[in-house]
Design an enzyme around this catalytic site. Sequence first.
Site, PDB file in Angstrom:
ATOM      1  N   ASP A  26      -3.404   2.370  -5.816  1.00  0.00           N
ATOM      2  CA  ASP A  26      -2.249   2.478  -4.927  1.00  0.00           C
ATOM      3  C   ASP A  26      -2.101   1.309  -3.956  1.00  0.00           C
ATOM      4  O   ASP A  26      -1.326   1.382  -3.004  1.00  0.00           O
ATOM      5  CB  ASP A  26      -2.304   3.789  -4.140  1.00  0.00           C
ATOM      6  CG  ASP A  26      -3.559   3.917  -3.282  1.00  0.00           C
ATOM      7  OD1 ASP A  26      -4.476   3.099  -3.433  1.00  0.00           O
ATOM      8  OD2 ASP A  26      -3.609   4.856  -2.460  1.00  0.00           O
ATOM      9  N   GLU A  27      -2.796   0.205  -4.210  1.00  0.00           N
ATOM     10  CA  GLU A  27      -2.618  -0.952  -3.329  1.00  0.00           C
ATOM     11  C   GLU A  27      -2.974  -2.246  -4.057  1.00  0.00           C
ATOM     12  O   GLU A  27      -3.770  -2.260  -4.992  1.00  0.00           O
ATOM     13  CB  GLU A  27      -3.445  -0.817  -2.060  1.00  0.00           C
ATOM     14  CG  GLU A  27      -4.943  -0.817  -2.275  1.00  0.00           C
ATOM     15  CD  GLU A  27      -5.723  -0.807  -0.970  1.00  0.00           C
ATOM     16  OE1 GLU A  27      -5.348  -1.538  -0.029  1.00  0.00           O
ATOM     17  OE2 GLU A  27      -6.724  -0.066  -0.898  1.00  0.00           O
TER      18      GLU A  27
ATOM     19  N   ASP B  31       0.843  -1.192   0.000  1.00  0.00           N
ATOM     20  CA  ASP B  31       0.000   0.000   0.000  1.00  0.00           C
ATOM     21  C   ASP B  31       0.882   1.249   0.000  1.00  0.00           C
ATOM     22  O   ASP B  31       1.655   1.472   0.939  1.00  0.00           O
ATOM     23  CB  ASP B  31      -0.888  -0.015   1.243  1.00  0.00           C
ATOM     24  CG  ASP B  31      -2.010   1.006   1.179  1.00  0.00           C
ATOM     25  OD1 ASP B  31      -2.122   1.704   0.160  1.00  0.00           O
ATOM     26  OD2 ASP B  31      -2.767   1.097   2.165  1.00  0.00           O
TER      27      ASP B  31
END
Length: 397
Positions: free
Chosen positions: A102-103, A12
Amino acid sequence: MFVSGATILHADLDSFYASVEQRDDPRLRGRPVIVGGGVVLAASYEAKHYGVRTAMSGGRALRLCPHAIVVPPRMSAYSAASKAVFEVFRDTTPLVEGISIDEAFLEVGGLRKIAGTPEEIAARLRAEVLERVGLPITVGVARTKFLAKVASGVAKPDGLLVVPPDGELEFLHPLPVERLWGVGRVTAEKLHARGITTVGQVAALAESTLVGMLGRASGRHLHALAHNVDPRRVRVGQRRRSIGAQRALGRSPRTRAELEAFLAALVDRVTRRLRAAHRVCRTVVLRLRFADFARVTRSHTLLQSTDDTQLVLDAARRLLREAMPMIDERGVTLIGVALSNLDRENAVQLALPFPGEPAGSLDAAVDHVRDRFGTAALTRAALLGRDPGISVPLLPD
């Protein structure tokens, strides 16, 4: 193939938008940064230290942190950074399940002989993201997806935390109940009212007690997670079950004409994505957040699946009209549209032809112009002179 042990990574990126801004502008490094103006889209950890949070109004954020530097969002930069990070993920393992831009979850259990232990792979992943993309990333490693995500949350920012299988409950049970997936403000308040503040206290309750307290679905879900029961594996190539977009409106009163204009812009956005993904939808969902932060959804299921902008917009407008009494009474701070009951575009039942333009010809022409000349090349008359809102980058549909 099932692989035992702590082999699932949850990677993350830390304060993603703000980190990209600090990476690209050395003057921002080490300083409190807020991305967005009217509403906070992201805040650096230096700003979070003062209580600034995502989705907070810009005015409140600046009252908490008057010396923060506010920068406008650069969605193209965030999209490029996300693609570069996912290249690192896929260079690490072929088993990557993207959750957002983003993860992601990564399964590395089969790489021990060629790449080392999961902890060594996670450490190398963090180093490569920093070297190749210039961004800090936190990684949690555990036996289940749920616990890997919890571990990354605890390890933030810029950390690495491995939860060994023989220490799972020892790690999990002292944590606050808010760490459990599905525990939002309302559920947390219900648990706190009964003196339940930690995951261990949830685990100590019988499933039937939690069901009676929270309902069948939530009670069974939290009982399982409190014992780290999560059988889901990392899955590759999963298509999203819904496509949506939303817009924060702030706390200023909005007229019906304004809301209809914002709604049309959102429908244009999601139907274009629907067609780009070669999919059709059958259910249109309207999402609203009121001034008291309560949320409601209203949905309408069409007789036939479609990717036609006008049909979706007509359904969304009906839902908005029905919700206007609530909006007039309570105010609205967010409006969103989601399309669900998705299927492949060739799953549409063929209908008898009728005179007139072929179905979808206008949408196809508009999509072609926007693809070639940019989204702003064509717009609705109702949106002239209005801020079109921010188009947040997403994983491919």
